[in-house]
Each structure stands twice: as structure tokens, then as C-alpha cells.
Design a protein around this motif. Structure first.
Motif, short mmCIF file in Angstrom:
data_model
loop_
_atom_site.label_atom_id
_atom_site.label_comp_id
_atom_site.label_asym_id
_atom_site.label_seq_id
_atom_site.Cartn_x
_atom_site.Cartn_y
_atom_site.Cartn_z
N ILE A 35 0.85 -1.20 0.00
CA ILE A 35 0.00 0.00 0.00
C ILE A 35 0.89 1.26 0.00
N CYS A 38 -3.34 5.73 1.45
CA CYS A 38 -4.68 5.36 1.91
C CYS A 38 -5.42 6.60 2.38
N MET A 65 -7.48 2.59 -0.83
CA MET A 65 -6.02 2.44 -0.97
C MET A 65 -5.58 2.22 -2.40
#
Ligand SMILES: NC(=O)c1ccc[n+]([C@@H]2O[C@H](COP(=O)([O-])OP(=O)(O)OC[C@H]3O[C@@H](n4cnc5c(N)ncnc54)[C@H](OP(=O)(O)O)[C@@H]3O)[C@@H](O)[C@H]2O)c1
Ligand SMILES: [Zn+2]
Ligand SMILES: [Zn+2]
Length: 350
Positions: A35, A38, A65
Motif C-alpha cells: 500500500i 490510503c 487504498m
């Protein structure tokens, strides 16, 4: 299983703090994503603080995300390692019920698996969201990010974008219509951009007159202070559609009176307390009071392509993860322009 790190709330009153946990290794249909960004949705705050009830702790929030694919399962066909990918509010559903077959996985009869705070059928625990280093998701629920989009600013589209796009499309908002958006926060500012791109004449109802210049820049034709009864009365019986994104209790009857005959007010904000509705306001002009939640996977992909075509991304304030508790407090004060996005490079190693 492999080790991930993230930020979690340990209880309703605890601030989010560093937390380590396990995720499954990718199975044949799974994608593993590192990731990068986010978004911070107001639902993350409602959920982390157990404002809706039912929060399972520890709670790792985050359902907007964007990241980079670091591994794919043997049966994965749509993605490869190195691609960018998006994950929104759902990571699974039964994929067999009528609603899933209709592409409306957000209304799965069995219950969709939400990105966080749902039972996790793989681990037996519960799902953990995007305030974390990695996520593993069935490829059916992974979104493709159109080329050239700013990855941090695209993240909020995965919840706030689809939550506003889906009702605007469902109620067929289009050119020449008078459309109200209530609240200029994460959802509201994307609702404004999308409704304007669909050709509507957009009016913003706000409690923050200081946002007026921004609202005009985002595509609003007129700004109305929702606490000014005279200003509200001037718009009586005139709206085709109103999208209400407000996160706290507020007067919905005053907004319903602004709908023309057969107009619809759709609630996407989810205030904690029940709201009183005067039936007379509805029956008098055959008005509709409705609700909507996110959108299906295919519609979410369609929304991303629509936003790419129209140059729409979120207005963001990029923050380090240790600032997330402060971001929650600022969101409560309506002090967000217009979505906080966490730069996951700031996540401390476990
Ligand atoms: N249905 C779904 O699928 C879905 C998806 C995502 C989020 N949500 C829900 O939608 C709501 C909004 O989320 P968000 O992330 O956009 O939140 P946000 O960024 O905090 O925006 C909410 C906005 O509502 C307005 N507002 C706040 N308190 C108010 C009050 N007391 N009276 C009137 N207006 C008020 C403010 O706008 P002004 O300053 O312009 O007044 C504020 O910026 C939350 O309840 C969230 O849980 C639902
Ligand atoms: Zn959300
Ligand atoms: Zn289903």
C-alpha cells in the motif's frame, strides 16, 4: 502467513497506534499489494470509535487504498507484479446471490466482506484495512488505476468517489438538472466534481461559508448556508436531486422541502443518531427519501475511467501516518480540504 504492520485502534477511546498482525499468503486468485496511499474516510472515524456499534478490536481502518502489486496467485489473469492497483470498501462477497450476479456486490445477500471489520474467512479472525503496509485481496475486488492519474489523489475515489458517483448515476443526474450537494467534505467535494461533470447545475449546502471560493472552483454554481432559513426558503420546490453527505445529525426536513415534485434526496452520509422525517414533507410533493452505499466492482471501475476522462481526482492533504489522530479531530471540525491521504512510506517498520 506473513507479517504486516499498520495503525490500529485498540478500543473506542484509544488513539490509533502502531500495530503488527498477520495476513494470508496470496492464494491462487489473490493479489498482494504494497500500500502506497490510503485515504482517511469519516467512516474510519465512526468505526474506530465504535459510533455505529459492532466494531471489532483491534481495528485497522482504511478502505481507500492505492498500491503496487508485489505478488499474484497462479490463477490471476487481470494483473501482474508491478502494476498499480486500487482497493475500496469490499474485499469479497458470495458472488452467487442475485445482487452479486447483478454486479451489486455492495448489497450481497450473504453479506459482503468489508475491507476492515468483517469476519475473515481465510484467517478466522477479522479483516484489517488499509492503514497498513500490505493487503491481500481476491483479484475480483481489485481495481485498475487508469494511466497517468496521481496515485495519492486517486485513492479517495475508491470510497468517496464511488459513493457519490453511484447515486448520481442511479438517479440519472444529467445536463440541466438542479442538483444539491450537502456538506463539502471528502464525499461532498467529489460529489460536486462528478455532478458538475455530468452537466448538472450544482448548488452546495454548507455550514462553512469559508469554503465558498473552493466550492466555486470545484464546480458549484451557488453556495447556500444551510443554517440561513431565508436563503434556504428561496430554493423551495426547485431541486431535481439532493445528495446528502453529512456525517452528523442535521435537519433533513428543511432539505426535503427544497425538492420539486418527484424529486429525490439520497442519503450517503450515515449520522449516528436516527433522524426524524415529517411524512407531510414527502407526501405533499410525492418526494422520495432514499439511501445508497458505495457501488459494485464494475461500477467502481467505470467511475475510475469516468474520473480519468474528466480529470477528476480528490483534493488532498497528504499526511504522515502519525498525524492520523489529529486528522480525525480536524475531520470532526469540518477542517479538511478535502480528504486526508496517508503517505504509507511514513509507516514505521514493525
Ligand atoms: N454510504 C456510504 O457508502 C458511505 C461511504 C463513505 C462515507 N460515508 C459516510 O458519509 C459521511 C461523510 O463522510 P466524509 O468522509 O465525506 O466526511 P467529512 O469529510 O468529514 O465531510 C462531512 C461534511 O459534513 C458537513 N458537516 C459536518 N458536521 C455537520 C453538521 N453537524 N451539520 C451539517 N453539516 C455538517 C461538513 O461540511 P460543511 O463544512 O460543508 O458543512 C463536513 O465537511 C460519514 O457519515 C461517512 O461515514 C458513507
Ligand atoms: Zn469510506
Ligand atoms: Zn452475494
Amino acid at each position: 502467513m506473513f507479517r504486516c504492520h499498520g495503525y490500529a485502534a485498540a478500543s473506542p477511546k484509544a488513539p490509533l497506534a502502531p500495530f503488527s498482525f498477520e495476513r494470508r499468503e496470496p492464494g491462487p486468485n489473490d493479489i498482494q499489494i504494497e500500500i502506497l496511499y490510503c485515504g482517511v474516510c469519516h467512516s474510519d472515524l465512526h468505526r474506530a470509535r465504535n459510533e455505529w456499534g459492532g466494531t471489532i478490536y483491534p481495528c485497522v481502518p482504511g478502505h481507500e487504498m492505492v498500491g503496487r502489486i508485489t505478488a499474484v496467485g497462479s490463477a490471476v489473469t487481470k494483473f501482474k507484479v508491478g502494476d498499480t492497483a486500487g482497493v475500496g470498501v469490499m474485499v469479497d462477497s458470495c458472488q452467487r446471490c442475485e445482487n452479486c450476479k447483478d454486479g451489486l456486490q455492495q448489497f450481497c445477500e450473504v453479506g459482503q466482506t468489508e475491507t476492515y471489520n468483517s469476519p475473515d474467512k481465510h484467517t478466522g479472525g477479522h479483516t484489517y484495512g488499509g492503514y497498513s503496509s500490505h493487503i491481500v485481496v481476491d483479484e475480483t475486488f481489485v481495481l485498475r488505476i487508469p494511466e497517468g492519474m496521481d496515485l495519492a489523489a486517486v485513492a479517495p475515489l475508491l470510497c468517496a468517489g464511488i459513493t457519490t458517483y453511484s447515486p448520481l448515476r442511479h438517479w440519472k443526474v444529467g445536463p440541466g438538472q438542479k442538483v444539491g450537494v450537502v456538506g463539502l467534505g471528502g464525499l461532498g467535494h467529489l460529489g460536486v466534481k462528478i455532478a458538475a461533470a455530468l452537466g448538472a447545475n450544482v448548488v452546495l449546502f454548507t455550514t462553512s461559508l469559508g469554503k465558498s471560493d473552493d466550492a466555486k472552483r470545484l464546480g458549484v454554481k451557488e453556495v447556500v448556508l444551510s443554517t440561513d432559513a431565508d436563503a434556504m426558503a428561496r430554493h423551495a420546490n426547485s431541486f431535481d436531486f439532493i445528495l446528502d453527505t453529512v456525517s452528523a445529525n442535521h435537519d433533513i426536513n428543511g432539505l426535503l422541502q427544497l425538492l420539486r415534485r418527484d424529486g429525490t434526496l439520497t442519503q450517503v452520509g450515515v449520522p449516528v443518531e436516527p433522524q426524524a422525517i415529517h411524512a407531510g414533507t414527502l407526501v405533499g410533493k410525492r418526494r422520495n427519501y432514499a439511501g445508497s452505499t458505495i457501488g459494485g466492482v464494475a461500477e467502481t471501475q467505470e467511475m475510475l475511467e469516468f474520473c480519468a476522462r474528466h480529470g477528476i481526482v480528490s483534493d488532498i492533504e497528504l499526511i504522515a501516518i502519525h498525524q492520523v489522530n489529529d486528522a480525525f479531530e480536524r475531520m470532526l471540525r469540518s477542517d479538511v480540504k478535502y480528504r486526508f491521504v496517508i503517505d504509507m512510506a511514513t509507516l514505521p517498520a514493525a
